[in-house]
Enzyme design. Structure first.
Site, PDB file in Angstrom:
ATOM      1  N   ASP A  89     -11.334  -9.022  -6.313  1.00  0.00           N
ATOM      2  CA  ASP A  89     -11.648  -9.239  -4.369  1.00  0.00           C
ATOM      3  C   ASP A  89     -12.452  -8.710  -4.071  1.00  0.00           C
ATOM      4  O   ASP A  89     -13.710  -8.381  -4.694  1.00  0.00           O
ATOM      5  CB  ASP A  89     -10.244  -8.242  -3.818  1.00  0.00           C
ATOM      6  CG  ASP A  89     -10.334  -6.880  -3.828  1.00  0.00           C
ATOM      7  OD1 ASP A  89     -11.657  -6.314  -3.627  1.00  0.00           O
ATOM      8  OD2 ASP A  89      -9.183  -6.685  -3.611  1.00  0.00           O
ATOM      9  N   GLY A  90     -13.242  -9.302  -2.559  1.00  0.00           N
ATOM     10  CA  GLY A  90     -14.282  -8.604  -2.131  1.00  0.00           C
ATOM     11  C   GLY A  90     -14.725  -9.973  -1.720  1.00  0.00           C
ATOM     12  O   GLY A  90     -15.403 -10.588  -1.937  1.00  0.00           O
ATOM     13  N   THR A 149      -5.286   2.811  -7.253  1.00  0.00           N
ATOM     14  CA  THR A 149      -7.097   2.650  -6.793  1.00  0.00           C
ATOM     15  C   THR A 149      -7.810   3.844  -6.804  1.00  0.00           C
ATOM     16  O   THR A 149      -6.994   4.996  -6.692  1.00  0.00           O
ATOM     17  CB  THR A 149      -6.583   2.267  -5.444  1.00  0.00           C
ATOM     18  OG1 THR A 149      -5.877   1.095  -4.882  1.00  0.00           O
ATOM     19  CG2 THR A 149      -8.144   2.534  -4.633  1.00  0.00           C
ATOM     20  N   HIS A 193     -13.693  -2.164  -2.835  1.00  0.00           N
ATOM     21  CA  HIS A 193     -12.473  -1.844  -1.231  1.00  0.00           C
ATOM     22  C   HIS A 193     -12.886  -2.625  -0.404  1.00  0.00           C
ATOM     23  O   HIS A 193     -12.984  -2.461   0.884  1.00  0.00           O
ATOM     24  CB  HIS A 193     -13.164  -0.173  -1.488  1.00  0.00           C
ATOM     25  CG  HIS A 193     -11.523   0.197  -0.817  1.00  0.00           C
ATOM     26  ND1 HIS A 193     -10.706   0.778  -1.475  1.00  0.00           N
ATOM     27  CD2 HIS A 193     -11.096   0.301   0.267  1.00  0.00           C
ATOM     28  CE1 HIS A 193     -10.033   1.024  -0.974  1.00  0.00           C
ATOM     29  NE2 HIS A 193      -9.996   0.946  -0.099  1.00  0.00           N
ATOM     30  N   ARG A 223      -8.489  -8.455   4.491  1.00  0.00           N
ATOM     31  CA  ARG A 223      -8.819  -9.034   5.318  1.00  0.00           C
ATOM     32  C   ARG A 223      -8.182  -9.738   6.175  1.00  0.00           C
ATOM     33  O   ARG A 223      -7.020 -10.325   6.834  1.00  0.00           O
ATOM     34  CB  ARG A 223     -10.332  -8.349   6.337  1.00  0.00           C
ATOM     35  CG  ARG A 223     -11.110  -7.118   6.294  1.00  0.00           C
ATOM     36  CD  ARG A 223     -11.963  -7.069   6.342  1.00  0.00           C
ATOM     37  NE  ARG A 223     -13.264  -5.763   6.477  1.00  0.00           N
ATOM     38  CZ  ARG A 223     -13.187  -5.805   5.529  1.00  0.00           C
ATOM     39  NH1 ARG A 223     -13.420  -6.567   4.549  1.00  0.00           N
ATOM     40  NH2 ARG A 223     -13.494  -4.194   5.466  1.00  0.00           N
ATOM     41  N   TYR A 245      -1.553   5.457  -3.957  1.00  0.00           N
ATOM     42  CA  TYR A 245      -2.927   6.572  -3.844  1.00  0.00           C
ATOM     43  C   TYR A 245      -2.243   8.025  -4.518  1.00  0.00           C
ATOM     44  O   TYR A 245      -1.310   7.913  -4.232  1.00  0.00           O
ATOM     45  CB  TYR A 245      -3.337   6.854  -2.413  1.00  0.00           C
ATOM     46  CG  TYR A 245      -4.224   6.146  -1.796  1.00  0.00           C
ATOM     47  CD1 TYR A 245      -5.169   5.505  -2.890  1.00  0.00           C
ATOM     48  CD2 TYR A 245      -4.057   5.606  -1.145  1.00  0.00           C
ATOM     49  CE1 TYR A 245      -6.543   5.103  -1.890  1.00  0.00           C
ATOM     50  CE2 TYR A 245      -5.597   4.199  -0.235  1.00  0.00           C
ATOM     51  CZ  TYR A 245      -6.252   4.160  -0.991  1.00  0.00           C
ATOM     52  OH  TYR A 245      -7.046   3.452  -0.772  1.00  0.00           O
ATOM     53  N   SER A 251       0.608  -0.502  -0.191  1.00  0.00           N
ATOM     54  CA  SER A 251       0.217  -0.215  -0.098  1.00  0.00           C
ATOM     55  C   SER A 251       0.509   0.958   0.201  1.00  0.00           C
ATOM     56  O   SER A 251       2.233   1.292   0.780  1.00  0.00           O
ATOM     57  CB  SER A 251      -0.364  -0.067   1.232  1.00  0.00           C
ATOM     58  OG  SER A 251      -1.834   1.132   1.387  1.00  0.00           O
ATOM     59  N   LYS A 305      -7.127  -0.074  -9.484  1.00  0.00           N
ATOM     60  CA  LYS A 305      -8.183  -1.789  -8.628  1.00  0.00           C
ATOM     61  C   LYS A 305      -8.916  -0.479  -8.174  1.00  0.00           C
ATOM     62  O   LYS A 305      -9.400   0.271  -8.200  1.00  0.00           O
ATOM     63  CB  LYS A 305      -6.704  -1.449  -7.537  1.00  0.00           C
ATOM     64  CG  LYS A 305      -7.439  -1.846  -6.359  1.00  0.00           C
ATOM     65  CD  LYS A 305      -7.113  -1.980  -5.313  1.00  0.00           C
ATOM     66  CE  LYS A 305      -7.588  -3.350  -3.999  1.00  0.00           C
ATOM     67  NZ  LYS A 305      -8.198  -2.517  -2.816  1.00  0.00           N
ATOM     68  N   ARG A 317     -15.739  -1.178   2.444  1.00  0.00           N
ATOM     69  CA  ARG A 317     -15.518  -0.228   2.864  1.00  0.00           C
ATOM     70  C   ARG A 317     -15.544   1.062   1.925  1.00  0.00           C
ATOM     71  O   ARG A 317     -15.315   2.313   2.802  1.00  0.00           O
ATOM     72  CB  ARG A 317     -13.936   0.190   3.413  1.00  0.00           C
ATOM     73  CG  ARG A 317     -13.586  -0.922   3.737  1.00  0.00           C
ATOM     74  CD  ARG A 317     -11.828  -1.515   4.337  1.00  0.00           C
ATOM     75  NE  ARG A 317     -11.544  -0.583   4.430  1.00  0.00           N
ATOM     76  CZ  ARG A 317     -10.949  -0.920   5.903  1.00  0.00           C
ATOM     77  NH1 ARG A 317     -11.778  -1.472   6.507  1.00  0.00           N
ATOM     78  NH2 ARG A 317     -10.640  -0.140   7.046  1.00  0.00           N
TER      79      ARG A 317
HETATM   80  C1  FNR Z   1      -8.000  -1.973   2.663  1.00  0.00           C
HETATM   81  N1  FNR Z   1      -7.593  -2.223   0.863  1.00  0.00           N
HETATM   82  C2  FNR Z   1      -6.995  -1.143   1.079  1.00  0.00           C
HETATM   83  N2  FNR Z   1      -6.951  -0.741  -0.562  1.00  0.00           N
HETATM   84  C3  FNR Z   1      -6.272   0.214  -1.298  1.00  0.00           C
HETATM   85  O1  FNR Z   1      -6.107   0.050  -2.605  1.00  0.00           O
HETATM   86  N3  FNR Z   1      -5.183   0.609  -0.221  1.00  0.00           N
HETATM   87  C4  FNR Z   1      -5.271   0.361   1.012  1.00  0.00           C
HETATM   88  O2  FNR Z   1      -4.123   1.369   2.057  1.00  0.00           O
HETATM   89  C5  FNR Z   1      -6.631  -0.623   1.708  1.00  0.00           C
HETATM   90  N4  FNR Z   1      -5.980  -0.262   2.932  1.00  0.00           N
HETATM   91  C6  FNR Z   1      -7.069  -1.355   3.133  1.00  0.00           C
HETATM   92  C7  FNR Z   1      -7.447  -1.684   4.786  1.00  0.00           C
HETATM   93  C8  FNR Z   1      -7.174  -2.148   5.371  1.00  0.00           C
HETATM   94  C9  FNR Z   1      -7.538  -2.603   6.932  1.00  0.00           C
HETATM   95  C10 FNR Z   1      -8.699  -2.783   5.205  1.00  0.00           C
HETATM   96  C11 FNR Z   1      -9.539  -4.162   4.982  1.00  0.00           C
HETATM   97  C12 FNR Z   1      -8.473  -3.280   3.386  1.00  0.00           C
HETATM   98  C13 FNR Z   1      -8.890  -2.346   0.681  1.00  0.00           C
HETATM   99  C14 FNR Z   1      -8.199  -4.291   0.488  1.00  0.00           C
HETATM  100  O3  FNR Z   1      -7.053  -3.912  -0.808  1.00  0.00           O
HETATM  101  C15 FNR Z   1      -9.312  -4.608  -0.493  1.00  0.00           C
HETATM  102  O4  FNR Z   1      -9.911  -4.395  -1.820  1.00  0.00           O
HETATM  103  C16 FNR Z   1     -10.536  -5.473   0.226  1.00  0.00           C
HETATM  104  O5  FNR Z   1     -10.051  -5.381   1.786  1.00  0.00           O
HETATM  105  C17 FNR Z   1     -11.370  -6.758  -0.308  1.00  0.00           C
HETATM  106  O6  FNR Z   1     -11.719  -7.399   0.847  1.00  0.00           O
HETATM  107  P1  FNR Z   1     -11.821  -8.564   1.759  1.00  0.00           P
HETATM  108  O7  FNR Z   1     -10.591  -9.544   1.150  1.00  0.00           O
HETATM  109  O8  FNR Z   1     -11.253  -7.444   2.733  1.00  0.00           O
HETATM  110  O9  FNR Z   1     -13.610  -9.055   2.322  1.00  0.00           O
HETATM  111  C1  LAC Z   2      -8.653   1.429   3.860  1.00  0.00           C
HETATM  112  C2  LAC Z   2      -7.905   2.115   2.991  1.00  0.00           C
HETATM  113  C3  LAC Z   2      -6.931   2.897   3.625  1.00  0.00           C
HETATM  114  O1  LAC Z   2      -9.569   1.421   3.579  1.00  0.00           O
HETATM  115  O2  LAC Z   2      -8.053   2.200   1.892  1.00  0.00           O
HETATM  116  O3  LAC Z   2      -8.590   1.847   5.035  1.00  0.00           O
END
Ligand code: FNR
Ligand code: LAC
Length: 369
Positions: free
Chosen positions: A298-299, A169, A267, A322, A143, A120, A243, A270
């Protein structure tokens, strides 16, 4: 009448983690509440977050029999890289919130399981140290920063340490409404900061504890457009993938703007609550892309059967978010490795029980009609 003597359940040893959800329970035990809520949370009412799981659960697989499944091959080639299996680790911010060694432990754990880690932009360990710990290829998640010179330096820095794919992203021009983070006042613990993005506010001692809201407002650029993608392509040396695409319209634009791949993602629920589950959006994107570039997914991936389902619907590979953070929180690098190994073992078993022995054989045919 003699009573059967049974062992007191209190004296039974702690059961070992045998699936990803077991690691979720361990992580929750290990983490302070504020970190836990940052990790597990979604946007709004978490409707999209739940839907990611519900929709994967609702898909049925089709068992086939008597097909010689003694040799299972999970290898693939992706962006000219030979990978042992199609399970990648999604970019996630702030690993030091989950484990003191942060991204270095994640990279070590990923390497031991032959999994690509997407680093990240918001990593809390310097790129050089992450690369030194890595034994499997790294990709980089960008980012886009408001300061374009800084953005270019960030990309070039990641390329210099050996990141092989640039994953931009595009679904986060602004952050989602994350009520759990807001309620707990999520912040970075003292001594933890983004180590590779020059601090706009991150380094200011007066800020002390930084809320994610501050981080978002300072380190995301809501003005980015497709022209920003053209600009990134003008100097990026590695394949650029996008992404966070969920629609056919955006998938077509991504191709027009030269994306080398598309990651279908909401995401992890989120950002925009009530957006569809990623798995609901996958077939439309796959149709629009029509095989021209790889589509990733993903997801909500938690089970080997989920990996089969995503590949059956046209994904070339999946990412988990996660789950590997649960592993990291529970047991550092070893936990990350275990999470990938458990998921991979389930995936191989599910392939065999569907009667397929290679990724190429995973088609809509493995889905129950
Ligand atoms: C993320 N995700 C995320 N995506 C991204 O592009 N940059 C980032 O810095 C982050 N940071 C981040 C932190 C945390 C704590 C989580 C849970 C997620 C999103 C991540 O890349 C991804 O798209 C999702 O987490 C996929 O879904 P699942 O597997 O968590 O259900
Ligand atoms: C997150 C951001 C940092 O999902 O992408 O927490």
């Amino acid at each position: 009448v003699r009573r059967l003597k049974t062992r007191s359940p209190r004296r039974a040893p702690l059961p070992k983690a045998v699936n990803l959800f077991d690691f979720e329970a361990l992580a929750q035990k290990h983490l302070p509440l504020v970190a836990w809520e940052y990790l597990c949370g979604g946007a709004g009412d978490e409707i999209t977050l739940r839907r990611n799981r519900e929709c994967l659960d609702a898909i049925r697989l089709k068992p086939r029999v008597l097909r010689d499944v003694s040799q299972i091959d999970t290898q693939l080639t992706l962006f000219d890289q030979r990978l042992d299996h199609p399970i990648l680790l999604a970019p996630a911010a702030y690993h030091k919130v989950f484990h003191p060694q942060g991204e270095a432990a994640a990279a070590r754990g990923a390497g031991a399981a032959g999994a690509v880690l997407v680093v990240s932009s918001f990593a809390t360990v310097k790129f050089e140290a992450i690369a030194a710990a890595a034994k499997a290829p790294l990709w980089f998640q960008l980012y886009v920063q408001r300061d374009r010179a800084m953005t270019r330096e960030l990309v070039q820095h990641a390329e210099t340490v050996g990141c092989r794919v640039l994953c931009v992203t595009v679904d986060t021009p602004v952050g989602g409404s994350r009520n759990r983070e807001m309620r707990r006042g999520f912040n970075l613990p003292p001594g933890v900061k983004m180590e590779n993005v020059a601090g706009v506010r991150g380094g200011s001692p007066s800020a002390g504890h930084i809320t994610s809201g501050d981080i978002y407002s300072e380190h995301l650029d809501p003005s980015m457009t497709w022209e920003t993608i053209d600009w990134l392509r003008s100097f990026a040396k590695t394949p650029l993938i996008l992404k966070g695409i969920l629609t056919k319209e955006d998938a077509r634009l991504a191709l027009e703007h030269g994306a080398a791949g598309i990651l279908v993602s909401n995401h992890g629920g989120r950002n925009l609550d009530t957006a569809p589950a990623s798995i609901e959006a996958l077939p439309g994107v796959v149709e629009a892309v029509a095989g021209r570039v790889p589509v990733l997914f993903d997801g909500g991936v938690r089970r080997g059967t989920d990996v089969v389902k995503a590949l059956a619907l046209g994904a070339r590979a999946v990412m988990i978010g996660r789950p590997y953070l649960w592993g990291l929180a529970a047991d550092g690098a070893e936990g990350v490795t275990q999470v990938v190994r458990l998921l991979l073992a389930e995936f191989r078993s599910a392939m065999a029980l569907c009667g397929v022995t290679s990724l190429a054989q995973i088609s809509p045919e493995v889905l129950w009609p």
